[in-house]
Write a protein that holds these residues in place. Structure first.
Motif, mmCIF file in Angstrom:
data_model
loop_
_atom_site.group_PDB
_atom_site.id
_atom_site.type_symbol
_atom_site.label_atom_id
_atom_site.label_comp_id
_atom_site.label_asym_id
_atom_site.label_seq_id
_atom_site.Cartn_x
_atom_site.Cartn_y
_atom_site.Cartn_z
ATOM 1 N N VAL A 4 0.850 -1.186 0.000
ATOM 2 C CA VAL A 4 0.000 0.000 0.000
ATOM 3 C C VAL A 4 0.890 1.243 0.000
ATOM 4 O O VAL A 4 1.883 1.305 0.728
ATOM 5 C CB VAL A 4 -0.912 0.002 1.236
ATOM 6 C CG1 VAL A 4 -1.677 1.307 1.346
ATOM 7 C CG2 VAL A 4 -1.879 -1.172 1.162
ATOM 8 N N THR A 6 2.652 4.564 0.923
ATOM 9 C CA THR A 6 2.855 5.145 2.256
ATOM 10 C C THR A 6 3.021 6.653 2.212
ATOM 11 O O THR A 6 3.143 7.286 3.256
ATOM 12 C CB THR A 6 4.102 4.527 2.921
ATOM 13 O OG1 THR A 6 5.239 4.738 2.069
ATOM 14 C CG2 THR A 6 3.906 3.039 3.145
ATOM 15 N N ARG A 13 -5.965 7.718 2.428
ATOM 16 C CA ARG A 13 -6.092 6.359 1.880
ATOM 17 C C ARG A 13 -7.502 5.826 2.090
ATOM 18 O O ARG A 13 -8.101 5.228 1.190
ATOM 19 C CB ARG A 13 -5.057 5.424 2.518
ATOM 20 C CG ARG A 13 -3.619 5.757 2.151
ATOM 21 C CD ARG A 13 -2.662 4.620 2.448
ATOM 22 N NE ARG A 13 -2.587 4.271 3.857
ATOM 23 C CZ ARG A 13 -1.749 4.824 4.725
ATOM 24 N NH1 ARG A 13 -0.920 5.784 4.341
ATOM 25 N NH2 ARG A 13 -1.724 4.435 5.988
ATOM 26 N N GLU A 17 -10.412 4.880 -0.700
ATOM 27 C CA GLU A 17 -11.137 3.605 -0.710
ATOM 28 C C GLU A 17 -12.646 3.827 -0.683
ATOM 29 O O GLU A 17 -13.406 3.158 -1.395
ATOM 30 C CB GLU A 17 -10.718 2.751 0.493
ATOM 31 C CG GLU A 17 -9.369 2.094 0.341
ATOM 32 C CD GLU A 17 -9.341 1.103 -0.801
ATOM 33 O OE1 GLU A 17 -10.089 0.096 -0.769
ATOM 34 O OE2 GLU A 17 -8.575 1.333 -1.755
ATOM 35 N N ILE A 68 -2.968 6.163 -4.637
ATOM 36 C CA ILE A 68 -3.254 6.732 -3.315
ATOM 37 C C ILE A 68 -3.473 5.643 -2.268
ATOM 38 O O ILE A 68 -2.890 5.681 -1.185
ATOM 39 C CB ILE A 68 -4.493 7.646 -3.382
ATOM 40 C CG1 ILE A 68 -4.238 8.796 -4.361
ATOM 41 C CG2 ILE A 68 -4.838 8.188 -1.988
ATOM 42 C CD1 ILE A 68 -5.443 9.679 -4.609
ATOM 43 N N SER A 69 -4.314 4.653 -2.588
ATOM 44 C CA SER A 69 -4.675 3.649 -1.578
ATOM 45 C C SER A 69 -4.401 2.214 -2.002
ATOM 46 O O SER A 69 -4.581 1.296 -1.209
ATOM 47 C CB SER A 69 -6.164 3.775 -1.249
ATOM 48 O OG SER A 69 -6.947 3.345 -2.351
ATOM 49 N N GLU A 91 -5.417 -0.957 9.933
ATOM 50 C CA GLU A 91 -5.852 -0.253 8.721
ATOM 51 C C GLU A 91 -6.731 -1.152 7.859
ATOM 52 O O GLU A 91 -7.689 -0.683 7.243
ATOM 53 C CB GLU A 91 -4.662 0.232 7.902
ATOM 54 C CG GLU A 91 -5.108 0.979 6.655
ATOM 55 C CD GLU A 91 -3.978 1.667 5.904
ATOM 56 O OE1 GLU A 91 -4.180 2.014 4.721
ATOM 57 O OE2 GLU A 91 -2.892 1.867 6.496
ATOM 58 N N ARG A 95 -10.376 -0.211 6.554
ATOM 59 C CA ARG A 95 -10.727 -0.247 5.136
ATOM 60 C C ARG A 95 -11.995 -1.066 4.902
ATOM 61 O O ARG A 95 -12.863 -0.670 4.115
ATOM 62 C CB ARG A 95 -9.583 -0.840 4.315
ATOM 63 C CG ARG A 95 -8.427 0.119 4.079
ATOM 64 C CD ARG A 95 -7.302 -0.589 3.338
ATOM 65 N NE ARG A 95 -6.199 0.320 3.090
ATOM 66 C CZ ARG A 95 -5.785 0.704 1.877
ATOM 67 N NH1 ARG A 95 -6.386 0.251 0.799
ATOM 68 N NH2 ARG A 95 -4.766 1.518 1.721
#
Length: 229
Positions: A4, A6, A13, A17, A68-69, A91, A95
């Motif tokens: 992912v 950083t 992030r 999503e 980005i994510s 995380e 998500r």
């Protein structure tokens, strides 16, 4: 599976999503509604519009939000990423929550655009062993693409994911949900793209089984043999 990014903060992030998942569901449900209205009762035409719109939308969303994510938009992808230690467990859980909430929001947005009641419950039953198997196959292929493409041809990942989903809409009996958040959200639309709540558990079972099988297969395929001493 790629790590992912950083260089973007956690809030950004998660926002990426959420935005991507909501737009994806708006595309899936909205194109289904449009296809049903324009097809004159011909489900093949409605499915074709639904398929092309979803594939095209996925390619755009992954290309824009991937940097980005990682553009997961799918709880299975986030959980497997945590299992690979590319993503912190905390995380990953955040998500998953964002993906589910955003998926429902995307369904409501599609309803609003077509001036339908926001809250609905689908009565479209999608049950039987063939449906469960189809979801296992659809999810296996999707996760395999997501895990192999970034290692073998990173630049092609958005197109490959989109093309696989486009194909899977046509060759699976379930029309390839391949995503628990998508499945749950689509139970809240009584339109072309809906799924009855009683059919959801079977779809989730197939998706989890397919994802686990793909994780094992991808690890084996990417394992580099050690040279003999």
């Amino acid at each position: 599976m790629t790590a992912v990014p950083t260089d973007f903060g956690l809030v950004r992030r998660l926002a990426a999503e959420g935005l991507g998942t909501a737009l994806l569901l708006s595309i899936v449900v909205g194109s289904g509604i449009m296809g049903e209205r324009l097809s004159g009762g011909n489900d093949a035409i409605a499915l074709m519009l639904n398929t092309v719109s979803t594939g095209a939308g996925l390619a755009v969303l992954i290309t824009l939000l991937g940097p980005i994510s990682g553009a997961h938009f799918n709880p299975l992808v986030s959980v497997l990423s945590a299992g690979d230690r590319d993503l912190a467990a905390r995380e990953a859980l955040a998500r998953v929550a964002v993906q589910v909430v955003a998926a429902v929001a995307g369904v409501f947005l599609a309803h609003a655009m077509f001036e339908l009641p926001l809250f609905q419950v689908s009565d479209k039953v999608r049950s039987g062993g063939g449906q469960v198997l189809s979801e296992a196959v659809a999810t296996f292929g999707l996760i395999l693409v997501i895990r192999l493409a970034p290692r073998l041809d990173p630049g092609a990942t958005p197109a490959l994911v989109a093309l696989y989903i486009t194909a899977a809409y046509g060759f699976t009996a379930s029309t390839s949900f391949a995503n628990p958040a998508v499945t749950l959200a689509r139970s809240l639309t009584d339109t072309f793209a809906g799924i009855a709540p009683q059919s959801v558990p079977g779809f989730l079972l197939g998706q989890v089984g397919g994802a686990l099988a793909a994780a094992v297969a991808s690890r084996w395929l990417l394992d580099t043999p050690r040279p003999h001493s």
